[in-house]
Design an enzyme around this catalytic site. Structure first.
Site, PDB file in Angstrom:
ATOM      1  N   GLU A 226     -98.355  52.417 -35.195  1.00  9.76           N
ATOM      2  CA  GLU A 226     -97.496  53.407 -34.553  1.00  9.76           C
ATOM      3  C   GLU A 226     -98.332  54.537 -33.979  1.00  9.76           C
ATOM      4  O   GLU A 226     -98.037  55.072 -32.903  1.00  9.76           O
ATOM      5  CB  GLU A 226     -96.453  53.932 -35.538  1.00  9.76           C
ATOM      6  CG  GLU A 226     -95.424  52.884 -35.983  1.00  9.76           C
ATOM      7  CD  GLU A 226     -95.958  51.879 -36.984  1.00  9.76           C
ATOM      8  OE1 GLU A 226     -97.042  52.121 -37.550  1.00  9.76           O
ATOM      9  OE2 GLU A 226     -95.302  50.834 -37.193  1.00  9.76           O
TER      10      GLU A 226
ATOM     11  N   HIS B 261     -85.457  51.585 -44.112  1.00  7.06           N
ATOM     12  CA  HIS B 261     -84.819  51.119 -42.869  1.00  7.06           C
ATOM     13  C   HIS B 261     -83.545  51.912 -42.597  1.00  7.06           C
ATOM     14  O   HIS B 261     -82.627  51.424 -41.964  1.00  7.06           O
ATOM     15  CB  HIS B 261     -84.449  49.632 -42.939  1.00  7.06           C
ATOM     16  CG  HIS B 261     -85.593  48.729 -43.245  1.00  7.06           C
ATOM     17  ND1 HIS B 261     -86.038  48.501 -44.517  1.00  7.06           N
ATOM     18  CD2 HIS B 261     -86.393  48.012 -42.422  1.00  7.06           C
ATOM     19  CE1 HIS B 261     -87.074  47.666 -44.486  1.00  7.06           C
ATOM     20  NE2 HIS B 261     -87.309  47.353 -43.232  1.00  7.06           N
TER      21      HIS B 261
END
Ligand SMILES: Cc1ncc(C[n+]2csc(CCOP(=O)(O)OP(=O)(O)O)c2C)c(N)n1
Ligand SMILES: [Mg+2]
Lengths: 421, 337
Positions: B60, B129
């Site tokens: 990322e 999540h």
């Protein structure tokens, strides 16, 4: 005026537009049958240096492939481990238990009894074989695909199932998604959902062991895809600088969800080679060869235990199943790819070896399969008696508010009361 | 008008901008060949080629880092972080770099990039999540933070985000990808095809950044919210029978303060709702602004409804989630005070 090297370059190439190498199929699909073009050594071919050989003289091992079991099931070459047949039969049982556990829990997810599941099918030898080299006090920092470590460590199957069902048996009180186990007493650090974060923590655990005069070591685990994260590189530099007693495992199962392993590997020939820039010796090992796994694990853990420093190991294996129950590989890889994988199936290969050495038979294999199915079915009946995520006794929602801090602060106590627990 | 899910609307926004502007590139983990784990970029690589939409290694920091470099060098990258929960390795690049590049170089270099990421729970995703980290972005000077609540806005806001000359964090409530989820998780899912905001015009249009919208006019109490909680608030208002005015902020920074204050001055009551944890959440900023600007119109304390101050739990996610019942209680408290 004098011409500089830079001017000459400009003169040659300035008019030609630059371009990038963008990965993607077909270029990334070095299909498994092409694996021969990778350094793909024959069983027994790769040398086994003494554990204290200087790292610089071991660079060849990062591009070779350590293999022990040949196609006929014979253990050949310098890496053939000296292990009792009983240990190997035990390893076979652990792999088969892991596979059966995966099969059952996958079915549970399909039937709505839990929310999610991840299989390790095809990769069982890596975790189950590595476990043979570990002792009490050693700590794994696993990813979500090393359930084999827990099975091999004798962790109760009912606890694993309770975790997956988020029922009252769940030691984590329903807080974590299925398979994100934690089992300190079984050498299994709590799994994070964030990739790579724990690879560097393994180095820290190992450093603490040394700083406190301990004798136990740590083992980090990471997938091929996750090696691209900064934390992977942080782990290598920390391990290298402090010569930490740690083994750093890369499980190269060829895929990171839909992304081929070559995307994270980039221009390097192998993931193992990543160790060299950090001065860390690295092995590349056939991860579907239980004997090779045991042998390489024992070599690397001995290095750690003898203060010879970290070892990086790339385990070459294959993710035979989907990434998770949220994934359908037919969208990105050929349907027949799993059956094309040239390194075979770890269960079949170890069974063949045991038969070849006269310590196993087809009948025994069949009986073991039945026993394993029964053990898992019994554990499942016991665990499911406490209910599943779909139905039954969930851990009290009180647990939701606990362990945020060592002592619950007032604001959380108030929130818990307002929520009615 | 075509009917789209939020996923299709996001896909379409990409395609529209990529068609018009060759400097727009799209990349992230599983984004190219496969089209993203939520399929928001499906078909883009096929249509625009691998130079315009491609897969990245799982880094990322690398994704946003190269996006900053590309943006500074004349491109408009729109990148995907697979889940907001995984943006932390990129946080340094977003906060220290993208957000401040214009300022620290006095406009010599800028970073017109968009960072998309799914947010919110309700999919049994546990603590990694499910997060809603919007306050970690709204706290940063130089970032525009956007969060749509429906397909129409998602497309128009994403086009505006990519066309913006500043970095935009684009948060996608994943429970809204396939339908207008109102928090009643035990009821059958409703598709976007049955909702008027599932109608999405073809081609180019924008929903301006920094503009809120009233989803339900009302006179009793103002509900200030965004994302999934817009639908939860609408359900709560009708179930409790309160004539609430529900404001969908759509952009958190820059905030449409006038829309909020104008409504509170009218109703005299205010409930602020978000899914993120309560403490230091964006709701705290909203509540502070309301008391600063509308104190003398208030007839009751500003109520906050939010996620509990715990990590998002797996089994008890519906205890965590501030559903219609909790919003309804806050509405009642605001009315009774
Ligand atoms: C920081 C972070 N980024 C992205 C993800 C989403 N994600 C989960 S698993 C995965 C693929 C990992 O592949 P690999 O490391 O090869 O492990 P494997 O699943 O093959 O065992 C991705 C991208 C994540 N969990 N954490
Ligand atoms: Mg992998």
């Amino acid at each position: 005026m004098e011409t500089t090297a830079a001017d000459a370059r400009v003169g040659d190439d300035a008019a030609r537009p630059l371009s990038l190498a963008i990965p993607g199929p077909p270029r990334w699909t070095r299909s498994p049958s092409d694996l021969g073009t990778l350094a793909f050594s024959a069983a027994g071919e790769v040398r086994r240096p003494p554990v204290d050989e200087p790292p610089r003289r071991m660079w060849d091992l990062a591009t070779a492939l350590v293999r022990v079991t040949d196609d006929d099931g014979n253990a050949v070459g310098p890496w053939a481990p000296d292990l009792d047949a009983a240990v190997l039969r035990q390893g076979l049982r652990h792999m088969m238990l892991t596979r059966e556990l995966d099969r059952r829990l996958l079915m549970d997810q399909r039937h709505g009894r839990t929310s999610f599941y991840m299989q390790s099918t095809g990769e069982e030898a890596v975790a189950c074989g590595f476990a043979v080299a570990l002792g009490k006090g050693d700590m794994n920092f696993p990813t979500y695909r090393q359930q084999g470590l827990l099975v091999a460590a004798g962790y109760p199957l009912t606890s694993m199932m309770g975790q997956v069902y988020s029922n009252e048996l769940d030691p984590l009180h329903g807080r974590q998604m299925p398979v994100f186990y934690s089992a300190r007493d079984h050498g299994f650090f709590s799994i994070s959902g964030n990739l790579a974060t724990q690879f560097v923590q393994a180095v820290g655990w190992a450093m603490a062991s040394a700083l406190q005069g301990g004798t136990s070591i740590a083992v980090g685990w990471i997938g091929d895809g996750a090696t691209a994260e900064s934390d992977f590189h942080a782990a290598l530099v920390m391990a290298s600088t402090y010569r930490a007693p740690v083994v750093l495992n890369i499980v190269n199962n060829q895929w990171a969800i839909s992304t081929h392993e070559s995307v994270a590997r980039g221009g390097a020939a192998t993931f193992a080679e990543r160790g060299h820039g950090f001065g860390i010796p690295a092995l590349r090992v056939d991860g579907n060869d239980f004997l090779a796994v045991c042998s390489a694990a024992s070599w690397a853990t001995e290095r750690a235990r003898r203060d010879l420093g970290p070892t990086l190991i790339e385990w070459v294996t294959y993710r035979a199943a989907a990434h998770s129950t949220s994934d359908d590989p037919s969208g990105y890889r050929p349907k027949d790819e799993p059956s094309q994988w040239p390194l075979g199936d770890p269960v079949d290969r170890l069974a063949r070896h045991l038969v070849a050495t006269g310590s196993w038979s087809a009948r025994q294999q069949e009986a073991l399969q039945q026993e394993v199915e029964q053990v898992v079915a019994d554990a499942q009946a016991e665990a499911a008696a406490y209910g599943t995520l779909q139905s039954g006794q969930r851990p009290s929602a009180r647990f939701m508010f606990e362990d945020v801090f060592a002592r619950m602060p007032v604001h959380l106590r108030r929130q818990r009361q307002q929520a009615g627990f | 008008m075509p009917v789209m899910t939020m996923i299709e609307a996001i896909r379409d926004a990409h395609a529209v901008v990529m068609e018009r502007d060759g400097s727009v590139v799209v990349f992230g983990e599983d984004v190219g060949h496969f089209g993203g784990v939520f399929r928001c970029t499906k078909g883009l690589q096929e249509r625009f080629g691998p130079d315009r939409c491609f897969d990245t290694p799982i880094t990322e920091a690398g994704i946003v880092g190269v996006a900053v470099g590309m943006a500074a060098n004349g491109m408009r990258p729109c990148v995907e972080i697979q889940f907001a929960d995984y943006m932390y390795p990129a946080y340094d690049q977003i906060v220290s770099e993208a957000a401040r590049l214009r300022y620290r170089s006095a406009g010599d270099f800028t970073a017109p990039l968009t960072v998309r990421m799914p947010v919110g729970g309700g999919i049994y995703g546990g603590q990694t999540h499910s997060q809603s980290p919007e306050a970690l972005f709204t706290h940063v000077a130089g970032l525009t933070t956007v969060i749509p609540s429906n397909p129409y806005d998602a497309k128009g806001l994403l086009i505006a985000a990519i066309e913006s000359d500043d970095p935009v964090v684009f948060l996608e409530p994943k429970r809204l990808y396939n339908g207008p989820f109102d928090g009643h998780h035990d009821r059958p899912a409703v598709p976007w095809s049955s909702h008027e905001l599932g109608e999405v015009p073809d081609g180019h249009y924008t929903v301006p950044l920094g503009q809120a919208v009233v989803r339900r006019p009302g006179t009793d109490v103002t509900v200030v919210t965004y994302g999934t909680m817009v639908h939860v608030a609408l359900a709560a208002a009708s179930e409790v029978g309160v004539d609430a005015e529900v404001i969908d902020l759509r952009t958190l920074v820059p905030l449409d303060l006038e829309a909020v204050i104008g409504s509170v001055e009218k109703t005299g009551r205010c409930v602020v709702a978000h899914e993120a944890t309560l403490t230091s959440g964006y709701g705290a900023e909203l509540a502070a602004l309301v008391q600063e600007h509308a104190f003398y119109s208030l007839e009751a304390p500003v109520e906050r409804v939010a996620g509990h101050d715990t990590p998002y739990p797996h089994a008890h996610e519906w205890v965590y989630f501030p559903g219609p019942e909790r919003v309804g209680q806050a509405l009642r408290r605001a009315m009774e005070a």
